[in-house]
Design a protein around this motif. Sequence first.
Motif: not given
Length: 173
Positions: A3, A39-40
């Motif tokens: 991450k 998040t992505q």
Amino acid sequence: MAKYRYVYTTFWNDPRVVEEMTAEDKYFFLYLLTNESTTQIGIYQITKKQIAFDMGYSMESAGALLQRFRDHHKIIKYNEETREIAIKNWGKYNLNRGGKPILDCVKSELKEVKDTSLIRWVGEGISNDSVRIVYESYYDTSHDTYNDSSKNEESSNDAGSYDTWTKRKRKRK
């Protein structure tokens, strides 16, 4: 997948950041872009209580900052019911690359988004065709368990604004 959240150095030169944001706004925006819940896909679930705790603010201050970024800066949407936040133009800065690992991650995270109106809002700022197509496949909200667009629809007067990342997903039936 590790991450990482990148913040482009151009963040500090963006006219909206330089001219419209206070020091507290800049700090809060950096938090929204880089906190543990991101998040992505630019949509993630986070509570006001978590924001307040992480930043050392009261719940009222966290709520006021969310409202300011939603109503004044117009660069986030926050769904009070699902506790999901979406950051406008996240894809412009964070979804420039494609490839199977990225696309698989994006698909997986999009499945978890409860308020799918947020998917369209973030997806409009994605320039990478392969990633944008994945977002577009989630635009059909007819199967959603939650879809109150009147609560979440806002004008998108954010041309040229700096926005980055976040995520959360929604399971489709």
